[in-house]
Write a protein that holds these residues in place. Structure first.
Motif, PDB file in Angstrom:
ATOM      1  N   THR A 121      38.883  43.151  52.526  1.00 28.20           N
ATOM      2  CA  THR A 121      39.657  42.538  52.583  1.00 28.20           C
ATOM      3  C   THR A 121      40.469  42.711  51.277  1.00 28.20           C
ATOM      4  OG1 THR A 121      38.151  42.467  50.883  1.00 28.20           O
ATOM      5  CG2 THR A 121      37.198  42.440  52.797  1.00 28.20           C
ATOM      6  N   GLU A 122      40.727  43.725  50.610  1.00 24.63           N
ATOM      7  CA  GLU A 122      41.827  43.714  49.663  1.00 24.63           C
ATOM      8  C   GLU A 122      43.371  43.510  49.601  1.00 24.63           C
ATOM      9  OE1 GLU A 122      40.199  42.745  46.889  1.00 24.63           O
ATOM     10  OE2 GLU A 122      37.712  43.139  46.771  1.00 24.63           O
ATOM     11  N   PRO A 123      43.221  44.438  50.831  1.00 18.90           N
ATOM     12  CA  PRO A 123      44.978  44.710  51.103  1.00 18.90           C
ATOM     13  C   PRO A 123      45.005  43.587  51.873  1.00 18.90           C
ATOM     14  CG  PRO A 123      43.398  46.403  51.883  1.00 18.90           C
ATOM     15  CD  PRO A 123      42.302  45.811  50.468  1.00 18.90           C
ATOM     16  N   GLU A 151      46.722  41.929  41.921  1.00 20.24           N
ATOM     17  CA  GLU A 151      44.619  42.454  41.441  1.00 20.24           C
ATOM     18  C   GLU A 151      44.187  42.671  42.602  1.00 20.24           C
ATOM     19  OE1 GLU A 151      44.385  40.208  37.028  1.00 20.24           O
ATOM     20  OE2 GLU A 151      43.657  39.084  38.596  1.00 20.24           O
ATOM     21  N   GLU A 152      44.448  42.358  43.913  1.00 18.45           N
ATOM     22  CA  GLU A 152      43.464  42.591  44.666  1.00 18.45           C
ATOM     23  C   GLU A 152      43.898  44.397  45.387  1.00 18.45           C
ATOM     24  OE1 GLU A 152      41.550  40.788  45.217  1.00 18.45           O
ATOM     25  OE2 GLU A 152      41.888  38.824  45.315  1.00 18.45           O
ATOM     26  N   GLY A 153      45.094  44.567  44.743  1.00 14.59           N
ATOM     27  CA  GLY A 153      45.598  45.657  44.510  1.00 14.59           C
ATOM     28  C   GLY A 153      44.856  46.650  44.001  1.00 14.59           C
ATOM     29  N   ARG A 154      44.885  45.683  43.232  1.00 14.36           N
ATOM     30  CA  ARG A 154      43.911  47.064  41.804  1.00 14.36           C
ATOM     31  C   ARG A 154      42.619  47.033  43.076  1.00 14.36           C
ATOM     32  NH1 ARG A 154      40.630  48.071  39.037  1.00 14.36           N
ATOM     33  NH2 ARG A 154      39.618  46.699  39.044  1.00 14.36           N
ATOM     34  N   HIS A 155      41.913  46.341  43.603  1.00 14.25           N
ATOM     35  CA  HIS A 155      40.521  46.200  44.151  1.00 14.25           C
ATOM     36  C   HIS A 155      40.724  46.872  45.057  1.00 14.25           C
ATOM     37  CE1 HIS A 155      39.759  42.131  42.260  1.00 14.25           C
ATOM     38  NE2 HIS A 155      39.787  42.794  41.365  1.00 14.25           N
ATOM     39  N   LEU A 156      41.615  47.471  45.928  1.00 10.35           N
ATOM     40  CA  LEU A 156      41.622  48.501  46.481  1.00 10.35           C
ATOM     41  C   LEU A 156      41.816  49.840  45.744  1.00 10.35           C
ATOM     42  CD1 LEU A 156      41.896  49.734  49.523  1.00 10.35           C
ATOM     43  CD2 LEU A 156      45.108  48.930  49.221  1.00 10.35           C
ATOM     44  N   GLU A 241      38.611  40.049  36.972  1.00  7.25           N
ATOM     45  CA  GLU A 241      39.369  39.946  37.478  1.00  7.25           C
ATOM     46  C   GLU A 241      39.717  38.557  38.565  1.00  7.25           C
ATOM     47  OE1 GLU A 241      42.393  44.154  37.045  1.00  7.25           O
ATOM     48  OE2 GLU A 241      40.108  43.513  38.952  1.00  7.25           O
ATOM     49  N   GLU A 242      38.857  38.449  39.432  1.00  2.00           N
ATOM     50  CA  GLU A 242      38.034  37.378  40.588  1.00  2.00           C
ATOM     51  C   GLU A 242      37.942  35.715  39.689  1.00  2.00           C
ATOM     52  OE1 GLU A 242      37.925  39.076  43.556  1.00  2.00           O
ATOM     53  OE2 GLU A 242      38.410  36.865  43.979  1.00  2.00           O
ATOM     54  N   ALA A 243      37.219  35.821  38.577  1.00  2.00           N
ATOM     55  CA  ALA A 243      37.102  34.785  38.625  1.00  2.00           C
ATOM     56  C   ALA A 243      39.009  34.254  38.197  1.00  2.00           C
ATOM     57  CB  ALA A 243      37.477  34.649  36.741  1.00  2.00           C
TER      58      ALA A 243
HETATM   59 FE   LIG Z   1      39.410  41.260  44.848  1.00  2.00          FE
END
Ligand SMILES: [Fe+2]
Ligand SMILES: [Fe+2]
Length: 470
Positions: A121-123, A151-156, A241-243
């Motif tokens: 879901t992140e990328p 940050e979604e890239g970092r979650h990946l 980070e999600e907040a």
């Molecule tokens: Fe995320």
């Protein structure tokens, strides 16, 4: 432990230098990630200097550093929340035993699936949002979009670290696949439907960050309870980070409502046509966007009755968000009364956990709606926003494909089909919203369809040049 090593090629707080094999494997994946970012990320803005925050520690206080960065130079890294000493499993049949630092063989493939599904879901969301920069309502919003993207890239990265560190060759292959699937791709789509929906306007972005990132919060919270400790610690830091992503959604929608109310007042009318003619989003239109994205996100919790989620809970792989708030952490004795199109019945609680999570998610979604309705009421309008029923427009589970109105009532299919265009955005609604999407990039200025935010980022004024475009 919480210090992050930024001298390394891959910033991390997992002592990557202590494991050369893992370090080499991740350094091999790194250029592939950067290539993916360059091709599938917001690549028209690679030269822009963006005021971004970067994690520098995993402490609750002062974990982020702010500064202007070109996005391709962002320091994506691997950050896990600090370990809890002698952490015990907090739910399921193995409750009270020590949390796992390595994966028990029998749970390997299930855990890999959970991590890959989360990781995918992140990328995906970066791909969905990659063109939005061209129609930003302000530099402030543009910066927030890019903050979410990096940050979604970092979650990946967070998920890829787990795959590489704990799943051997299978994990490395999955990490490559995470860059090979693409949102909306006909041959190789992303795993979950919502993450293949196009996000081509900012109203959809605010809905996505309000509803879909909030699903992310619930998934991360339930994985943060996992007996597999590295996964739990990874997810705990991701939640920090999600907040911000949900903040962007909630304040974005608040600002849309605020602007609509201002225009209604100026016009002395709530006639949707007149509001639209004045260049704002009428509240019934906003309602349709809420219906669409809320129902789409409700599917992400899965079927009401699920033997997988029962097994994941019983085995300690995935708990409930904030497991601490419950009294019973084993759930072998409890049942839940579930209403399906076939009628009501009691099902074992363990098998109904998706529904438990979905219900608490919807309650969390209500908080913003109540706030928006208070400002609508204060403005003297009778209109009220609402969330659709858990049964509306579902494509997974007991209510999948059922003709149900947003209030949850079963109805005649023919009438349902006809009414759908009045419940979710029609083609002409979408065309109108797209017509509003004109890029505004003078510092401090806002597009006409959205009110300014109450404050800037990190105590900077609203007029600050949050993105320097070249
Ligand atoms: Fe995320
Ligand atoms: Fe997010």
């Amino acid at each position: 432990m919480s210090a992050i090593d930024y001298a390394e090629k891959i910033p991390n707080n997992v002592n990557l230098v202590g494991d050369r094999t893992l370090q080499r494997a991740l350094e091999h994946w790194q250029p592939q990630f950067l290539q993916w970012w360059h091709e599938m990320g917001p690549n028209d803005f690679e030269g822009a200097d963006v005021y971004l925050r970067t994690a520098i520690s995993v402490d609750a206080q002062g974990w982020a550093h702010y500064g202007k960065v070109r996005m391709p130079d962002y320091r994506w890294g691997i950050f896990l929340a600090d370990p809890v000493a002698e952490r015990k499993i907090g739910f399921g049949d193995a409750m009270g035993r020590p949390a796992w630092q390595q994966i028990p063989g029998e749970y390997r493939s299930t855990l890999r699936r959970l991590i890959v599904t989360q990781g995918d879901t992140e990328p995906a969301s970066v791909e969905q949002q990659r063109l939005l920069g061209h129609t930003c309502p302000s530099l402030y919003d543009l910066r927030n979009l890019f903050q979410i993207n990096v940050e979604e890239g970092r979650h990946l990265w967070a998920m890829v670290y787990l795959l590489h560190a704990y799943f051997g060759r299978d994990g490395r292959e999955e990490a490559e696949e995470l860059l090979a699937r693409h949102s909306g791709d006909a041959d190789k789509p992303r795993i979950l439907t919502t993450f293949n929906e196009p996000i081509s306007d900012w109203l959809s972005l605010y809905c996505f960050t309000y509803f879909t990132d909030r699903d992310g919060k619930y998934q991360l919270k339930s994985l943060a309870e996992s007996a597999f400790d590295p996964l739990a610690r990874t997810c705990r830091f991701m939640l920090t980070e999600e907040a911000h992503h949900m903040f962007v959604g909630e304040t974005g929608l608040s600002r849309v409502v605020k602007r609509s109310l201002e225009v209604m007042k100026e016009m002395g009318s709530d006639d949707p046509d007149r509001i639209r003619a004045a260049g704002a989003v009428d509240l019934p239109l906003l309602q349709k966007y809420l219906n669409f994205w809320c129902s789409s996100s409700l599917d992400l919790f899965g079927s009401e009755i699920s033997s997988n989620s029962a097994a994941n809970f019983a085995n300690g792989l995935k708990g409930r968000p904030d497991e601490d708030q419950y009294e019973d952490h084993v759930l072998r004795e409890k049942t839940l009364n579930l209403v399906t199109p076939q009628g009501a019945s009691d099902v074992p609680m363990l098998n109904a956990l998706n529904e438990v999570m979905r219900e608490s998610y919807l309650k969390d979604c209500e908080i913003g709606v109540k706030r928006w309705n208070r400002s609508i009421e204060r403005a003297g309008s009778q209109f009220r926003l609402s969330l659709p029923s858990l049964r509306f427009r579902r494509s997974i589970g007991a209510w999948a494909g059922q003709p149900v109105d947003p209030q949850g009532n079963l109805m005649q299919r023919e009438l349902y089909e006809k009414s759908l265009a009045s419940w979710i955005p029609s083609e002409s609604d979408k065309a109108f919203v797209h017509s509003l999407m004109q890029k505004v990039i003078e510092p401090g200025r806002m597009a006409g369809w959205i009110a300014p935010p109450e404050r800037g980022i990190n105590n900077l004024p609203l007029e600050y040049e949050y993105v320097k475009l070249h």
